[in-house]
Design an enzyme around this catalytic site. Structure first.
Site, PDB file in Angstrom:
ATOM      1  N   PHE A  95       3.540 -36.644 -95.912  1.00 29.25           N
ATOM      2  CA  PHE A  95       4.325 -36.813 -97.116  1.00 29.25           C
ATOM      3  C   PHE A  95       5.809 -36.473 -97.000  1.00 29.25           C
ATOM      4  CE2 PHE A  95       0.455 -37.178 -99.998  1.00 29.25           C
ATOM      5  CZ  PHE A  95      -0.447 -36.574 -99.146  1.00 29.25           C
ATOM      6  N   ASP A  96       6.567 -37.283 -97.451  1.00 27.20           N
ATOM      7  CA  ASP A  96       8.232 -36.768 -97.715  1.00 27.20           C
ATOM      8  C   ASP A  96       7.980 -35.973 -98.804  1.00 27.20           C
ATOM      9  OD1 ASP A  96      10.693 -38.738 -99.196  1.00 27.20           O
ATOM     10  OD2 ASP A  96      10.884 -36.692 -98.087  1.00 27.20           O
TER      11      ASP A  96
END
Lengths: 294, 371
Positions: free
Chosen positions: B214-215
């Site tokens: 995930f960012d």
């Protein structure tokens, strides 16, 4: 009281060709049936043979409770009737000499309603409904009327009635509140896939594979008259218990009867009502009609 | 289908609408002959899918699960009728894998492990095929699922209607689609969603351990800090983050999904399988470890969420780092990073959320799914 069936303006759609028919006060024939004698017999017969006869009870079409003065208030089957009409309109738009049309019969199934014939006919006209025929029957003889009129689909809000009709071999579907919120511009017919694949021997869906003139086969033909987009008739398959194998079988069985499915939902045991509330079917075809969860 | 009045659809020369009683050929259905071409599905005892409210439901569209590039082109260039005709004609030919395929396979591997440890539990992944496609494509899709031995038992083929209601009906935890419009609609309804793209390069990934990357900003966290960066520049951003280090960031659209993954991870830890856990999560952020990263970690801690690896790139490109991690899926709100990751073979998807969308909206027509 014997039932009387009025051959009302099935020919209204060809009124441009015919001269004015007297259909409001038809002449009773010698056997008690009321047919429109002015019709060229051969013409009527040819068109009748292709028609898909659908009978709807008056208690479904008109709200049994209230009445606004002269006319009854519309009931939960009103959008359904409008949708059936819409299909007919679109079919005729495409082909003015189309014969595969819905022939709608409004049928009474109680002595009480049987005696309200003029009010029922008046209400029908008041609400702009195009009914092909009226059958004023009672609880004792409505089944005979269904058979005599070669009804291919019987729709009622009364479980008892649909059960009886089904036992006499007439494909029936129970109408409920869902029908009231269905669209009036598009007829949405739902096939319950679990019984398509494994029909009850006594149930109406068991005929689906054997009868080329069955309601599903006729419906399939009608659907084919329209393109993929913007069809006034949409066929939906829902498989509630089975998974993809059941869905695959159901799609193939329906296809082999000439029924192309537009939308398919496979639940594999997930709760039905959230999905059903989004589908807005006008009616469901299943051997277990009425047994679906609330 | 209206192919001239009364003319019926044919499949390989056989009348689609022919009914059983008028059959003149040897096989009852045209596809029976065609089925011999396909890999037979092994008849194993199929486990019953879990109830939607108990499961972690992942809804995938047909175009992200399978490669339907050719068919999509036919739809765009020749229209719906031709597209349907082509699909039906090729019904027995399975589609190849799409960008979400390896992710779905990895979900199944996790399920297998969960079933071993907790045979009665319904806390499992449940994959639902959620497609706008017309049901005429249904048989080809089901045939393809069988061919690849995927465990998908639930689907909605809406024939053009919006999937949003159905997403909610299935308590969907994550929705993956090729159609950015539908993804945005889902996000607006509070459903975690991301747009996936067909990628030329897809590097090999593990088939025993699910890896999800995930960012941070505008994916796990809200876009509040990104707004400051965009409005006032990097220095102000650092100042702000330092000053608010102990104030948790607001949550972003994918926080719930990370949470769901964390719950499943704990099921493995509970049985002493921390080292061998078949789920691994990663944070891959442009924040830097020295400064702005602290707030990110503290926020996760305040939410009670663990992340297995946090990678602070301090603005460096994400592609090379992701290539080392080999996640099955990577979520980012900026197309720049999505493309960078994809170029190096990571399956990257776009979360169209927050300030980054308004600043850099891609020009040009976005092709929609066949209705």
């Amino acid at each position: 009281m014997a039932s009387s069936c009025y051959g009302d303006a099935l020919i209204r759609r060809i009124k441009e060709k015919a001269s004015k028919w007297i259909y409001r006060n038809p002449v009773p024939g010698p056997d008690g049936t009321h047919l429109n004698h002015h019709l060229p017999k051969s013409g009527l017969r040819k068109k009748d043979a292709d028609a898909v006869v659908v009978a709807v009870t008056s208690d479904a079409v008109f709200d049994p409770g209230a009445d606004e003065g002269d006319a009854f208030r519309v009931g939960l089957a009103f959008p359904l009737l409008q949708a059936l009409q819409r299909v007919n309109e679109r079919l005729l738009e495409q082909n003015p000499s189309e014969s595969l049309l819905f022939d709608i019969i409004l049928i009474t199934t109680s002595s009480q309603r049987q005696q309200q014939s003029s009010q029922i006919m008046r209400s029908t006209r008041h609400h702009g409904l195009e009914v092909g025929r009226f059958c004023f029957s009672s609880e004792d003889n409505f089944l005979e009327s269904l058979l005599e009129n070669n009804v291919q689909l019987f729709l009622s809000t009364d479980r008892n009635e649909t059960s009886q009709a089904s036992q006499r071999g007439v494909l029936s579907a129970l109408l409920d509140q869902r029908a009231a919120s269905s669209p009036s511009e598009q007829l949405r017919v739902l096939f319950c896939g679990d019984t398509v694949v494994q029909p009850n021997a006594a149930g109406p869906m068991s005929t689906i594979q054997h009868d080329a003139q069955s309601f599903p086969a006729q419906l399939g033909k009608m659907r084919q008259r329209f393109g993929m987009l913007d069809s006034p008739l949409v066929i939906i398959l829902m498989v509630s218990q089975g998974g993809r194998d059941s869905c695959s079988s159901a799609l193939q069985v329906l296809r082999s009867c000439g029924v192309g499915v537009d939308e398919a939902y496979c639940l594999a045991g997930a709760p039905q009502s959230p999905i059903l509330s989004l589908l807005h079917p006008h009616f469901l075809l299943s051997d277990d009609f009425g047994e679906l969860e609330e | 289908m209206n192919l001239d009045n009364g003319q019926s659809l044919t499949v390989g020369g056989q009348d689609l609408t022919r009914n059983g009683s008028s059959s003149g050929s040897s096989s009852r259905y045209p596809w029976e002959d065609a089925k011999k071409v396909m890999k037979p599905s092994t008849p194993t005892r199929k486990p019953q899918p879990p109830k939607p409210e108990n499961a972690i439901t992942i809804a995938v569209s047909s175009r992200v699960l399978f490669n339907m590039e050719k068919e999509q082109q036919i739809y765009e260039q020749q229209g719906m009728e031709e597209y349907i005709r082509y699909q039906v004609e090729h019904e027995s030919e399975p589609f190849g894998p799409g960008p979400a395929f390896s992710f779905v396979k990895a979900l199944e591997a996790v399920n297998a492990r969960l079933r071993e440890l907790y045979p009665e539990s319904e806390e499992l992944f449940d994959v639902v095929l959620m497609t706008n496609n017309h049901a005429y494509v249904g048989l080809r899709l089901i045939n393809t699922i069988n061919h690849h031995q995927l465990f998908i038992e639930r689907f909605c083929m809406t024939g053009g209607n919006s999937p949003i209601g159905y997403l909610k009906a299935y308590h969907t935890n994550l929705y993956l689609s090729a159609d950015p419009g539908k993804v945005r609609e889902a996000l607006e309804e509070g459903i975690a969603a991301a747009t996936m793209f067909t990628q030329e390069k897809m590097k090999e990934v593990s088939d025993t351990q699910l890896r999800v990357a995930f960012d941070g900003d505008a994916v796990l966290f809200s876009d509040e800090s990104e707004r400051i960066y965009k409005a006032h520049g990097l220095d102000k951003f650092f100042e702000h983050e330092k000053a608010h280090e102990n104030k948790p960031l607001d949550h972003g659209p994918l926080k719930g999904f990370l949470e769901a993954l964390g719950k499943l991870q704990k099921r493995f830890y509970g049985k002493g399988q921390r080292m061998d856990c078949p789920i691994r999560t990663y944070l891959v952020t442009a924040r830097s470890a020295a400064s702005s990263g602290t707030r990110a970690l503290k926020t996760l801690r305040s939410w009670g969420l663990e992340i297995d690896e946090a990678l602070f790139l301090a603005g460096a490109p994400k592609g090379p780092m992701l290539e080392k991690i080999r996640p099955h899926i990577f979520f980012d709100d900026q197309m720049f990073h999505v493309e960078g990751a994809a170029e190096m073979g990571t399956v990257a998807c776009h979360v169209p959320y927050g300030i980054a969308q308004k600043v850099s909206r891609k020009a040009g027509k976005e092709p929609s799914a066949p209705k």
